[in-house]
Design a protein around this motif. Structure first.
Motif, short mmCIF file in Angstrom:
data_model
loop_
_atom_site.label_atom_id
_atom_site.label_comp_id
_atom_site.label_asym_id
_atom_site.label_seq_id
_atom_site.Cartn_x
_atom_site.Cartn_y
_atom_site.Cartn_z
N ALA B 80 -1.87 7.78 -3.46
CA ALA B 80 -2.49 6.93 -2.44
C ALA B 80 -3.91 6.54 -2.87
O ALA B 80 -4.31 5.38 -2.78
N VAL B 81 -4.66 7.53 -3.36
CA VAL B 81 -6.03 7.24 -3.81
C VAL B 81 -6.00 6.30 -5.02
O VAL B 81 -6.73 5.30 -5.07
N LEU B 82 -5.10 6.58 -5.97
CA LEU B 82 -4.98 5.74 -7.17
C LEU B 82 -4.67 4.29 -6.80
O LEU B 82 -5.29 3.34 -7.31
N LEU B 83 -3.73 4.11 -5.88
CA LEU B 83 -3.36 2.75 -5.49
C LEU B 83 -4.53 2.04 -4.82
O LEU B 83 -4.79 0.87 -5.08
N ALA B 84 -5.25 2.78 -3.97
CA ALA B 84 -6.38 2.17 -3.28
C ALA B 84 -7.45 1.75 -4.29
O ALA B 84 -8.05 0.68 -4.17
N VAL B 85 -7.68 2.60 -5.31
CA VAL B 85 -8.70 2.28 -6.31
C VAL B 85 -8.26 1.10 -7.18
O VAL B 85 -9.01 0.16 -7.42
N LEU B 86 -6.99 1.14 -7.64
CA LEU B 86 -6.49 0.06 -8.50
C LEU B 86 -6.43 -1.26 -7.74
O LEU B 86 -6.57 -2.33 -8.32
N GLY B 87 -6.16 -1.17 -6.45
CA GLY B 87 -6.13 -2.39 -5.65
C GLY B 87 -7.50 -3.05 -5.63
O GLY B 87 -7.61 -4.26 -5.48
N GLY B 88 -8.55 -2.23 -5.80
CA GLY B 88 -9.91 -2.78 -5.90
C GLY B 88 -10.37 -3.41 -4.61
O GLY B 88 -9.96 -3.00 -3.52
N ARG B 89 -11.23 -4.39 -4.77
CA ARG B 89 -11.81 -5.02 -3.61
C ARG B 89 -10.75 -5.79 -2.81
O ARG B 89 -10.75 -5.81 -1.59
N ALA B 90 -9.88 -6.45 -3.57
CA ALA B 90 -8.83 -7.22 -2.91
C ALA B 90 -7.84 -6.25 -2.29
O ALA B 90 -7.84 -5.06 -2.59
N ARG B 91 -7.01 -6.74 -1.41
CA ARG B 91 -5.99 -5.89 -0.83
C ARG B 91 -4.98 -5.56 -1.92
O ARG B 91 -4.68 -6.39 -2.78
N LEU B 92 -4.50 -4.34 -1.89
CA LEU B 92 -3.53 -3.88 -2.88
C LEU B 92 -2.35 -4.85 -2.94
O LEU B 92 -1.78 -5.20 -1.92
N ASN B 93 -1.99 -5.31 -4.15
CA ASN B 93 -0.82 -6.19 -4.17
C ASN B 93 0.40 -5.49 -4.76
O ASN B 93 0.31 -4.45 -5.40
N ALA B 183 -13.41 1.88 1.78
CA ALA B 183 -13.20 3.25 2.28
C ALA B 183 -12.01 3.28 3.24
O ALA B 183 -11.20 4.21 3.21
N LEU B 184 -11.90 2.25 4.07
CA LEU B 184 -10.78 2.20 5.01
C LEU B 184 -9.45 2.14 4.26
O LEU B 184 -8.47 2.77 4.65
N ASN B 185 -9.43 1.34 3.16
CA ASN B 185 -8.22 1.27 2.33
C ASN B 185 -7.79 2.66 1.91
O ASN B 185 -6.62 3.02 2.02
N VAL B 186 -8.77 3.44 1.41
CA VAL B 186 -8.45 4.77 0.89
C VAL B 186 -7.95 5.67 2.03
O VAL B 186 -6.89 6.29 1.92
N VAL B 187 -8.70 5.69 3.14
CA VAL B 187 -8.31 6.58 4.25
C VAL B 187 -6.92 6.22 4.77
O VAL B 187 -6.07 7.08 4.98
N PHE B 188 -6.69 4.92 4.91
CA PHE B 188 -5.39 4.49 5.44
C PHE B 188 -4.25 4.90 4.52
O PHE B 188 -3.25 5.47 4.95
N LEU B 189 -4.41 4.64 3.21
CA LEU B 189 -3.32 4.98 2.29
C LEU B 189 -3.12 6.49 2.19
O LEU B 189 -1.99 6.95 2.05
N VAL B 190 -4.22 7.26 2.29
CA VAL B 190 -4.06 8.71 2.26
C VAL B 190 -3.30 9.19 3.50
O VAL B 190 -2.39 10.03 3.41
#
Lengths: 302, 287
Positions: B80-93, B183-190
């Protein structure tokens, strides 16, 4: 299963050396490896080309879903006493049609596409699980079905794969231009008279065929290794369609062959090697692209 | 009347059914809530991928001699953390999700081969249980644990729901207004990962996928208001779980996960098609 055990004992005797010629001869020494290499090349050609469009159109999840549809297709066919491949193609085409039909068009449609695809996949898996619980015998062959096995490929399989690939690539060549137009800008394409819905239905069916090919080797869970990973790598490196397509096919080919050879020498599953080679390539490409992007930005700023 | 009452109350007098009912309801509430955001953010594939990653985590732990549970939770949270980081600023695709997910499954295959060659047993049946789960076979402790984890996920989601909703609908504007989008991306995916890790072990990847997609998709078709859609998604998820469990009780040949998913799918299909029909009828009226 028997071939696999035998191949394992063969591979254990083979040792990788610095003599490339000798390595190649070792790999290609047995008919089943030659078949696997030819069949892998055919699948790579088809998946590289069709997968490039999948990345462009954002149909990655649809590709995964069409692969999952193989599960009810094959298990249903086995339950009814048909050949698994028949059930598989039937379900893949039906699944493609269902996704194309239920995917909303128009504003906000893209946002709901992923939910539609997910819903179709969930239903397909539910059906498959039901078939399996009706006919327990399917379970014994499930591992190979999910994760693939390159080693049981026969000459007839290669012929079937080659003919399917030829038909699918011919069709792709015919619809290639309107498909590219409709993928890049659906609204303008529609205004220019491209039948966008028909094109996307046709594309999903082609995708279903490509997935069917790839899953013969990689198993249904790993098709994206051939279909999406090389194409994503190519897209990270170039934005030009013609270069991207060629690069994607080339990368798919390298992935399959390197994966097969590595599996042969290390006696570890092909699925692991194919995905790892592909992922390493993707990581390199993303790294290169980001370094290049930073460098270009600095030049522009200066 | 008494016959009707007996058919309704009959299953609830059974212990295994009561546990399935409790765990299923908790799972449905958490999955309905997380799923509503996944659908809104067009990230259903990420949710699906997290549930498959659990498979790699579990097998990896077994291959190296840890408890499967530890591996499942570690793997899903890490991914989940990896995906959030790789997704970067844009929303994860989906392309990033697909690439990462495929490689991790490939690793899972490696672990499977390590595990099975050291144990010398075929493991097809084990893989099937991971993928499809069995909600009728859980014990008291697992049911309670599912309840607690679901409650934790729901609380976390409710805490971040307001900014997350903003960030999901318009990330650009949200970021400009000072919402910590990354940060929200990370928290949500976790949160989604923790939920997936628990539910995969209890109800299986199939039912998890069914619970995060169809109720949320149905709810979005029913209402355009975000808060109502969240509530409706949870309500529909719970209702389909109840209906599916009851159906499977009446027809034991139907596996519970299949019947729950099928109920949800048919409901979604009906809502989708009737909405489409209505819209078309409105369009043909001359203006």
């Amino acid at each position: 299963m028997l071939t696999e055990a035998w191949a394992g004992s063969v591979a254990a005797a083979a040792r990788l050396s610095w003599d490339l010629h000798r390595d190649l001869r070792l790999v290609l020494q047995y008919p089943f490896m030659r078949n696997a290499f030819v069949a892998g090349a055919v699948a790579a050609l088809m998946c590289g080309a069709i997968g490039w469009f999948a990345v462009l159109r954002g149909e990655t999840y649809a590709a995964h879903t069409l692969a999952s549809v193989a599960f009810p297709g094959a298990s249903g066919a086995v339950y009814l006493g048909l050949a698994p491949l028949v059930g598989y193609f039937g379900f893949a085409v039906a699944g493609a049609a269902l996704i194309a039909w239920l995917s909303p068009l128009g504003p906000g449609g893209g946002e709901r596409h992923s939910a539609t695809v997910g819903a179709v996949q969930a239903m397909a898996l539910a059906l498959g699980f039901w078939f399996v619980s009706l006919y327990q015998g399917f379970l014994s062959s499930l591992s190979g079905f999910l994760f693939g096995s390159f080693l049981g490929v026969t000459r007839d399989d290669v012929m079937v794969l080659a003919i399917t690939a030829l038909l699918a690539l011919g069709l792709l060549a015919i619809v290639g231009r309107p498909l590219l137009f409709a993928s890049v800008d659906p609204r303008v394409a529609e205004a220019a008279g491209v039948p966008v819905r028909a094109v996307s239905l046709l594309y999903l069916i082609l995708l279903g065929c490509a997935v069917a090919e790839a899953s013969q080797f990689t198993g249904v869970l790993l098709v994206l290794a051939l279909l999406v990973v090389p194409a994503a790598t190519a897209s990270a490196l170039t934005a030009r369609p013609s270069v991207g397509l060629v690069l994607s096919v080339g990368l798919a080919l390298v992935t399959v062959w390197a994966g097969l050879a590595a599996a042969y020498f290390t006696n570890r599953p092909v699925g692991f090697w194919v995905t790892s080679v592909g992922f390493a390539g993707y990581g390199l490409a993303r790294g290169t692209a980001s370094v290049r992007g930073r460098w270009t930005r600095r030049v522009v700023a200066a | 009347m008494t016959v009707l009452l007996a058919t309704w109350a009959g299953p609830l007098s059974q212990d295994f059914f009561r546990r399935a009912f409790a765990a299923g309801t908790a799972a449905a509430i958490a999955a309905g809530l997380v799923g509503a955001f996944l659908v809104l953010r067009n990230q259903v594939f990420a949710g699906d991928a997290l549930s498959h990653v659990a498979f790699t985590g579990g097998l990896g732990a077994l291959a190296f001699g840890f408890a499967a549970r530890t591996g499942v939770f570690t793997a899903t949270v890490a991914v989940a953390v990896l995906l959030a980081v790789l997704g970067g600023r844009a929303r994860l695709n989906d392309v990033v999700t697909g690439v990462v997910f495929t490689w991790l499954l490939g690793l899972g295959v490696l672990f499977l081969s390590v595990f099975t060659s050291s144990r010398a047993t075929g493991n097809g049946a084990g893989a099937v249980r991971v993928l499809f789960g069995s909600i009728f076979g859980i014990d008291q402790a697992t049911a309670a644990q599912t309840g607690w984890i679901a409650a934790g996920v729901v609380v976390a989601m409710l805490v971040i729901s307001r900014p997350l909703l903003f960030a999901s609908i318009d990330p650009g504007v949200a970021e400009a207004r000072g919402v910590p989008v990354r940060a929200l991306n990370v928290v949500f995916l976790v949160a989604a990962g923790v939920m997936a890790a628990q539910l995969v072990q209890v109800v299986g990847a199939l039912l998890l996928l069914g619970l995060i997609t169809t109720p949320a998709a149905t709810a979005q078709r029913l209402t355009a208001r975000p808060w109502r859609a969240l509530a409706a998604s949870v309500a529909i998820a719970v209702a389909t779980v109840w209906a599916g469990l009851w159906l499977s009780y009446l027809r034991p040949s139907l596996p519970p996960s299949s019947s729950i998913v099928a109920t949800g799918f048919l409901l979604w299909l009906a809502v989708e098609l009737s909405t489409r029909f209505r819209l078309r009828a409105r369009q043909t009226v001359p203006v």
